[in-house]
Design a protein around this motif. Structure first.
Motif, PDB file in Angstrom:
ATOM      1  N   ASP A 255       0.823  -1.195   0.000  1.00 28.33           N
ATOM      2  CA  ASP A 255       0.000   0.000   0.000  1.00 28.33           C
ATOM      3  C   ASP A 255       0.869   1.262   0.000  1.00 28.33           C
ATOM      4  N   PHE A 256       1.936   1.247   0.811  1.00 26.83           N
ATOM      5  CA  PHE A 256       2.853   2.393   0.854  1.00 26.83           C
ATOM      6  C   PHE A 256       3.529   2.592  -0.497  1.00 26.83           C
ATOM      7  N   ALA A 257       3.988   1.484  -1.118  1.00 30.08           N
ATOM      8  CA  ALA A 257       4.639   1.588  -2.424  1.00 30.08           C
ATOM      9  C   ALA A 257       3.660   2.103  -3.474  1.00 30.08           C
ATOM     10  N   TYR A 258       2.413   1.624  -3.400  1.00 29.22           N
ATOM     11  CA  TYR A 258       1.408   2.040  -4.382  1.00 29.22           C
ATOM     12  C   TYR A 258       1.113   3.532  -4.278  1.00 29.22           C
TER      13      TYR A 258
ATOM     14  N   PRO B  84      -8.398  -1.329  -8.119  1.00 29.46           N
ATOM     15  CA  PRO B  84      -9.043  -1.102  -6.819  1.00 29.46           C
ATOM     16  C   PRO B  84     -10.562  -1.188  -6.873  1.00 29.46           C
ATOM     17  N   GLU B  85     -11.196  -0.599  -7.879  1.00 25.11           N
ATOM     18  CA  GLU B  85     -12.653  -0.629  -7.968  1.00 25.11           C
ATOM     19  C   GLU B  85     -13.149  -2.055  -8.222  1.00 25.11           C
ATOM     20  N   ILE B  86     -12.437  -2.817  -9.037  1.00 22.89           N
ATOM     21  CA  ILE B  86     -12.834  -4.195  -9.314  1.00 22.89           C
ATOM     22  C   ILE B  86     -12.695  -5.034  -8.055  1.00 22.89           C
ATOM     23  N   LEU B  87     -11.616  -4.860  -7.310  1.00 21.53           N
ATOM     24  CA  LEU B  87     -11.439  -5.601  -6.065  1.00 21.53           C
ATOM     25  C   LEU B  87     -12.497  -5.218  -5.042  1.00 21.53           C
ATOM     26  N   ARG B  88     -12.928  -3.970  -5.044  1.00 23.90           N
ATOM     27  CA  ARG B  88     -13.963  -3.521  -4.116  1.00 23.90           C
ATOM     28  C   ARG B  88     -15.271  -4.263  -4.376  1.00 23.90           C
ATOM     29  N   ARG B  89     -15.577  -4.499  -5.655  1.00 21.53           N
ATOM     30  CA  ARG B  89     -16.805  -5.212  -6.000  1.00 21.53           C
ATOM     31  C   ARG B  89     -16.654  -6.722  -5.875  1.00 21.53           C
ATOM     32  N   LEU B  90     -15.415  -7.186  -5.922  1.00 24.70           N
ATOM     33  CA  LEU B  90     -15.154  -8.624  -5.949  1.00 24.70           C
ATOM     34  C   LEU B  90     -15.661  -9.333  -4.704  1.00 24.70           C
TER      35      LEU B  90
ATOM     36  N   TYR C 204     -13.281  -1.927   9.461  1.00 27.67           N
ATOM     37  CA  TYR C 204     -13.322  -3.373   9.239  1.00 27.67           C
ATOM     38  C   TYR C 204     -11.926  -3.915   8.946  1.00 27.67           C
ATOM     39  N   PHE C 205     -11.112  -3.101   8.286  1.00 30.53           N
ATOM     40  CA  PHE C 205      -9.719  -3.497   8.094  1.00 30.53           C
ATOM     41  C   PHE C 205      -9.029  -3.669   9.443  1.00 30.53           C
ATOM     42  N   LEU C 206      -9.238  -2.718  10.362  1.00 31.87           N
ATOM     43  CA  LEU C 206      -8.645  -2.825  11.700  1.00 31.87           C
ATOM     44  C   LEU C 206      -9.200  -4.027  12.454  1.00 31.87           C
ATOM     45  N   ALA C 207     -10.475  -4.338  12.248  1.00 33.56           N
ATOM     46  CA  ALA C 207     -11.047  -5.519  12.890  1.00 33.56           C
ATOM     47  C   ALA C 207     -10.355  -6.788  12.403  1.00 33.56           C
ATOM     48  N   GLY C 208     -10.058  -6.842  11.100  1.00 35.20           N
ATOM     49  CA  GLY C 208      -9.324  -7.987  10.567  1.00 35.20           C
ATOM     50  C   GLY C 208      -7.935  -8.090  11.155  1.00 35.20           C
ATOM     51  N   VAL C 209      -7.259  -6.952  11.298  1.00 34.73           N
ATOM     52  CA  VAL C 209      -5.928  -6.942  11.916  1.00 34.73           C
ATOM     53  C   VAL C 209      -6.011  -7.413  13.366  1.00 34.73           C
ATOM     54  N   ALA C 210      -7.044  -6.955  14.091  1.00 35.21           N
ATOM     55  CA  ALA C 210      -7.215  -7.356  15.483  1.00 35.21           C
ATOM     56  C   ALA C 210      -7.440  -8.865  15.595  1.00 35.21           C
ATOM     57  N   LEU C 211      -8.193  -9.431  14.666  1.00 33.36           N
ATOM     58  CA  LEU C 211      -8.413 -10.881  14.686  1.00 33.36           C
ATOM     59  C   LEU C 211      -7.105 -11.641  14.481  1.00 33.36           C
ATOM     60  N   ILE C 212      -6.250 -11.116  13.629  1.00 36.53           N
ATOM     61  CA  ILE C 212      -4.961 -11.762  13.397  1.00 36.53           C
ATOM     62  C   ILE C 212      -4.114 -11.737  14.662  1.00 36.53           C
ATOM     63  N   PHE C 213      -4.084 -10.582  15.342  1.00 39.36           N
ATOM     64  CA  PHE C 213      -3.323 -10.505  16.586  1.00 39.36           C
ATOM     65  C   PHE C 213      -3.953 -11.370  17.683  1.00 39.36           C
TER      66      PHE C 213
ATOM     67  N   GLU D 245      -7.035  -6.235   1.954  1.00 38.98           N
ATOM     68  CA  GLU D 245      -7.202  -5.155   0.978  1.00 38.98           C
ATOM     69  C   GLU D 245      -8.657  -5.028   0.549  1.00 38.98           C
ATOM     70  N   SER D 246      -9.282  -6.149   0.213  1.00 37.47           N
ATOM     71  CA  SER D 246     -10.656  -6.114  -0.274  1.00 37.47           C
ATOM     72  C   SER D 246     -11.638  -5.721   0.825  1.00 37.47           C
ATOM     73  N   VAL D 247     -11.443  -6.249   2.027  1.00 34.56           N
ATOM     74  CA  VAL D 247     -12.314  -5.893   3.150  1.00 34.56           C
ATOM     75  C   VAL D 247     -12.211  -4.401   3.452  1.00 34.56           C
ATOM     76  N   GLY D 248     -10.981  -3.876   3.476  1.00 30.91           N
ATOM     77  CA  GLY D 248     -10.794  -2.461   3.747  1.00 30.91           C
ATOM     78  C   GLY D 248     -11.422  -1.577   2.690  1.00 30.91           C
ATOM     79  N   MET D 249     -11.291  -1.955   1.414  1.00 38.76           N
ATOM     80  CA  MET D 249     -11.840  -1.129   0.346  1.00 38.76           C
ATOM     81  C   MET D 249     -13.361  -1.188   0.322  1.00 38.76           C
ATOM     82  N   ARG D 250     -13.917  -2.370   0.633  1.00 35.99           N
ATOM     83  CA  ARG D 250     -15.376  -2.511   0.517  1.00 35.99           C
ATOM     84  C   ARG D 250     -16.111  -1.954   1.736  1.00 35.99           C
ATOM     85  N   TRP D 251     -15.588  -2.218   2.942  1.00 40.94           N
ATOM     86  CA  TRP D 251     -16.323  -1.847   4.154  1.00 40.94           C
ATOM     87  C   TRP D 251     -15.647  -0.741   4.963  1.00 40.94           C
ATOM     88  N   GLY D 252     -14.440  -0.368   4.612  1.00 43.07           N
ATOM     89  CA  GLY D 252     -13.816   0.769   5.271  1.00 43.07           C
ATOM     90  C   GLY D 252     -12.710   0.392   6.242  1.00 43.07           C
TER      91      GLY D 252
END
Length: 214
Positions: free
Chosen positions: A28-31, A45-51, A186-195, A176-183
């Protein structure tokens, strides 16, 4: 060496998912860093958001099968082959091999494999057509995937398990897809689940027994 067998499933799963976070963040930083210097339009990004709302078989293909196949081809195949042959004074060179294999990995995203397979009767021609422009070339996308490929090559080299970069690759795509689709929340929630999985894994490891005095 590499291509070993995991001793336990949970530590391997937790390690792969944990590394999904820096893999995603570096890409993400490189992009976005490249987009600031050289802005270009990219449809991915838009295609992944709908995916994320596509049928289950499409989701499994893009998030599980593709991640597994790409790691099999580009880490076990391309990177391993380059690394085994790239030597100076008898010493194997990891980072040059990682960079070269990652450049090949990123460049391969701009080949329309889906349409090629559909042409010979393998896969869904309609789906291939809809995804044909997913990876229109941009320097931001190219360099981001190159950076991600280098991390995945490092994971493969250090862990000795192809499954670790496979899981990291899958986890990075999913975040990436969860963050783009739901914000971002939800991305942070996914990170929290990993930890949480990391904590759960650690809590199950028994503490070493203290030696009794003689």
């Amino acid at each position: 060496g590499v291509d070993g067998a995991p001793r336990r499933l949970l530590p391997m799963l937790a390690t792969g998912l944990l590394w999904a976070i820096p893999t995603f963040l570096v890409m993400d930083f490189a992009y976005h860093g490249t987009q600031l210097l050289y802005p270009q339009s990219e449809p991915a990004p838009e295609i992944l958001r709908r995916l994320i709302f596509m049928p289950l078989d499409v989701l499994l293909y893009n998030f599980v099968i593709v991640a597994a196949l790409e790691e099999w081809v580009f880490r076990k195949g391309v990177h391993k082959a380059i690394y085994s042959r790239l030597k100076i004074a008898g010493k194997q060179l990891f980072w040059p091999a990682a960079i070269l294999s990652s450049l090949i990995f990123s460049a391969a995203h701009y080949v329309d494999w889906a349409s090629m397979l559909a042409y010979v009767g393998i896969g869904d021609g309609n789906l291939a057509g809809s995804l044909a422009q997913t990876y229109a070339f941009t320097w931001a996308g190219f360099l981001a995937r190159t950076a991600g490929g280098m991390i995945l090559a490092f994971l493969y080299h250090r862990s000795g398990l192809l499954l670790v970069p496979m899981i990291a690759h899958f986890g990075s795509n999913l975040l990436e897809s969860v963050g783009m689709r739901w914000g971002f929340s939800y991305f942070l929630a996914g990170v929290a689940l990993i930890f949480a999985l990391q904590w759960f894994r650690g809590s199950r490891v028994p503490a070493p027994e203290k030696e009794r005095p003689a």
